[in-house]
Design a protein around this motif. Structure first.
Motif, mmCIF file in Angstrom:
data_model
loop_
_atom_site.group_PDB
_atom_site.id
_atom_site.type_symbol
_atom_site.label_atom_id
_atom_site.label_comp_id
_atom_site.label_asym_id
_atom_site.label_seq_id
_atom_site.Cartn_x
_atom_site.Cartn_y
_atom_site.Cartn_z
ATOM 1 N N UNK A 31 -67.160 -38.699 93.786
ATOM 2 C CA UNK A 31 -66.007 -38.521 92.892
ATOM 3 C C UNK A 31 -66.159 -39.382 91.649
ATOM 4 N N UNK A 32 -66.549 -40.631 91.829
ATOM 5 C CA UNK A 32 -66.759 -41.529 90.686
ATOM 6 C C UNK A 32 -67.871 -40.987 89.798
ATOM 7 N N UNK A 33 -68.977 -40.565 90.391
ATOM 8 C CA UNK A 33 -70.098 -40.026 89.620
ATOM 9 C C UNK A 33 -69.680 -38.771 88.854
ATOM 10 N N UNK A 34 -68.926 -37.890 89.503
ATOM 11 C CA UNK A 34 -68.481 -36.662 88.853
ATOM 12 C C UNK A 34 -67.644 -36.987 87.606
ATOM 13 N N UNK A 35 -66.643 -37.848 87.753
ATOM 14 C CA UNK A 35 -65.774 -38.182 86.614
ATOM 15 C C UNK A 35 -66.520 -38.982 85.552
ATOM 16 N N UNK A 36 -67.406 -39.865 85.961
ATOM 17 C CA UNK A 36 -68.203 -40.626 84.996
ATOM 18 C C UNK A 36 -69.071 -39.676 84.162
ATOM 19 N N UNK A 37 -69.765 -38.765 84.821
ATOM 20 C CA UNK A 37 -70.613 -37.812 84.092
ATOM 21 C C UNK A 37 -69.780 -36.922 83.187
ATOM 22 N N UNK A 38 -68.602 -36.510 83.639
ATOM 23 C CA UNK A 38 -67.700 -35.694 82.826
ATOM 24 C C UNK A 38 -67.280 -36.457 81.567
ATOM 25 N N UNK A 39 -66.873 -37.706 81.743
ATOM 26 C CA UNK A 39 -66.434 -38.522 80.600
ATOM 27 C C UNK A 39 -67.586 -38.796 79.644
ATOM 28 N N UNK A 40 -68.754 -39.073 80.183
ATOM 29 C CA UNK A 40 -69.932 -39.359 79.346
ATOM 30 C C UNK A 40 -70.314 -38.131 78.528
ATOM 31 N N UNK A 41 -70.184 -36.963 79.081
ATOM 32 C CA UNK A 41 -70.556 -35.740 78.376
ATOM 33 C C UNK A 41 -69.519 -35.300 77.346
ATOM 34 N N UNK A 42 -68.310 -35.858 77.434
ATOM 35 C CA UNK A 42 -67.260 -35.516 76.448
ATOM 36 C C UNK A 42 -67.489 -36.258 75.142
ATOM 37 N N UNK A 43 -68.142 -37.400 75.209
ATOM 38 C CA UNK A 43 -68.327 -38.237 74.010
ATOM 39 C C UNK A 43 -69.455 -37.756 73.128
#
Length: 185
Positions: free
Chosen positions: A173-185
């Protein structure tokens, strides 16, 4: 012993790590295992929701035992496990399908410390192929994710197997949200 299986069935459902009638749990007892029956709601387990089958060879009761009994049996044969939990945690399943390699490396401190990496195996549910790959992965890890399906975790107790299930899901879950946030920037 069935009460302990029932306790963890309820916890798995309450924490959203599995839907009620999916997933399964077993405990090794010598050359036999107690395993949940196929289709038994994990949050409503009773004494008659559990069946005892042999580990060394198929049993006459395999047809009412979990469809993943073959996987449990193989894991008990080839690992020191005394307890197994098979769950369907959503983020672990999603991360397995997004994966480009055959392992997930947790980015959170707890996941990194306790899990190091999470192997992802492939195979159709309830098959000898899945039983082989899962047992191989669990020889060197406490948990594995079946691609697009769910987790198998082991321990000396159900407490330990549950801890690993929850930690795999938290790490994914942490990895999923981290990757999502990183790809938004």
């Amino acid at each position: 012993m069935w009460q302990n299986i029932a306790k963890f069935g309820k916890k798995l459902v309450e924490q959203g790590l599995v839907e009620s009638q999916f997933g399964n749990i077993s405990i090794r007892r010598g050359d036999k295992m107690l395993v949940t029956k196929s289709g038994a709601p994990l949050d409503e387990l009773k004494k008659n929701s559990i069946v005892e089958v042999g580990i060394d060879e198929p049993s006459d009761l395999d047809h009412i035992a979990s469809s993943e009994t073959i996987v449990h049996r193989n894991v008990y044969k080839y690992t020191p496990a005394l307890a197994i939990i098979h769950a369907h945690p959503m983020f672990a399943v999603i991360e397995s399908m997004l994966l480009e390699k055959d392992t997930i490396v947790p980015i959170n401190i707890e996941g990194e410390y306790f899990l190091h990496e999470i192997p992802v195996v492939k195979g159709a549910a309830g098959t000898y192929e899945l039983a082989e790959y899962t047992a191989q992965a669990l020889c060197n890890h406490k948990g594995t994710i079946v691609f697009g399906h769910g987790t198998f975790t082991i321990g000396k107790t159900l407490d330990e197997a549950y801890f690993v299930t929850a930690l795999i899901e938290q790490s994914c879950k942490i990895k999923y949200y981290f990757d999502l946030a990183r790809n938004r920037c």
